[in-house]
Design an enzyme around this catalytic site. Structure first.
Site, mmCIF file in Angstrom:
data_model
loop_
_atom_site.group_PDB
_atom_site.id
_atom_site.type_symbol
_atom_site.label_atom_id
_atom_site.label_comp_id
_atom_site.label_asym_id
_atom_site.label_seq_id
_atom_site.Cartn_x
_atom_site.Cartn_y
_atom_site.Cartn_z
ATOM 1 N N ALA A 76 0.817 -1.224 0.000
ATOM 2 C CA ALA A 76 0.000 0.000 0.000
ATOM 3 C C ALA A 76 0.849 1.272 0.000
ATOM 4 O O ALA A 76 0.387 2.321 -0.489
ATOM 5 C CB ALA A 76 -0.939 -0.015 1.200
ATOM 6 N N HIS A 99 4.675 -6.115 -8.010
ATOM 7 C CA HIS A 99 3.328 -6.247 -7.458
ATOM 8 C C HIS A 99 2.772 -7.593 -7.873
ATOM 9 O O HIS A 99 2.859 -7.968 -9.053
ATOM 10 C CB HIS A 99 2.413 -5.126 -7.953
ATOM 11 C CG HIS A 99 2.889 -3.780 -7.515
ATOM 12 N ND1 HIS A 99 2.721 -3.327 -6.231
ATOM 13 C CD2 HIS A 99 3.601 -2.836 -8.178
ATOM 14 C CE1 HIS A 99 3.283 -2.135 -6.124
ATOM 15 N NE2 HIS A 99 3.836 -1.816 -7.287
HETATM 16 C C1 DQA Z 1 0.275 -5.047 -4.022
HETATM 17 C C2 DQA Z 1 -0.763 -4.098 -4.629
HETATM 18 C C3 DQA Z 1 -1.071 -2.950 -3.698
HETATM 19 O O1 DQA Z 1 -2.024 -2.076 -4.280
HETATM 20 C C4 DQA Z 1 -1.633 -3.471 -2.396
HETATM 21 O O2 DQA Z 1 -1.841 -2.396 -1.483
HETATM 22 C C5 DQA Z 1 -0.781 -4.521 -1.785
HETATM 23 C C6 DQA Z 1 -0.155 -5.527 -2.658
HETATM 24 C C7 DQA Z 1 0.513 -6.294 -4.892
HETATM 25 O O3 DQA Z 1 1.494 -6.987 -4.634
HETATM 26 O O4 DQA Z 1 -0.290 -6.583 -5.792
HETATM 27 O O5 DQA Z 1 -0.682 -4.642 -0.574
HETATM 28 O O6 DQA Z 1 1.515 -4.349 -3.921
#
Ligand code: DQA
Length: 143
Positions: A76, A99
């Site tokens: 996040a 991500h």
């Molecule tokens: C994340 C995507 C972010 O938006 C989210 O807050 C996460 C995980 C991912 O790995 O897809 O905690 O970084």
């Protein structure tokens, strides 16, 4: 070559956290798979997770001081933290932003990353396999 694999908030709950979005691989399994890939590539890897932003900043400072490569899932903080971006900007070795989910196919607020403009490369949507792909790229582009 040394690489730090750094994970931000809530990623310690992988495997149980919203599995439809983040998969069923647990954080422990993710750590094991990063070590397996690093062993195969002959690189030293240290995999860490924190829910505390100051701790993440201190790890990035450590990577800057040591000249370590970084695979970073800022979670996040990707979408909120100028402090994280400024710490990433100090790195001298490659930084791969990872991500698990495709952040561009989700809520609009996830499409913006403070980190991407200072990252060497960005990956999204490969599931937890993205970490291994990032390490393989670092391993074959080592300096
Ligand atoms: C994340 C995507 C972010 O938006 C989210 O807050 C996460 C995980 C991912 O790995 O897809 O905690 O970084």
């Amino acid at each position: 070559m040394k690489a730090l694999v750094l994970n931000g908030p809530n990623l310690g709950r992988l495997g149980h956290r919203e599995p439809a979005k983040y998969g069923t691989t647990t954080y422990t399994q993710l750590v094991e798979s990063c070590h397996a890939v690093a062993d195969e590539l002959g690189i030293e890897v240290d995999v860490r997770q924190t829910d505390a932003e100051h701790e993440m900043l201190s790890w990035l400072h450590e990577a800057a001081d040591d000249g370590s490569a970084v695979v970073l899932n800022p979670a996040a903080w990707t979408h909120t933290s100028v402090a994280l971006r400024d710490a990433c900007a100090m790195l001298t070795a490659p930084l791969v932003e990872v991500h698990i989910s495709n952040v561009h196919a989700r809520e609009a607020f996830r499409a913006h990353s403070y980190v991407s403009p200072v990252a060497t490369a960005v990956m999204a949507g490969f599931g937890t396999e993205g970490y291994a792909l990032a390490l393989r790229w670092l391993g074959t582009n080592r300096r």
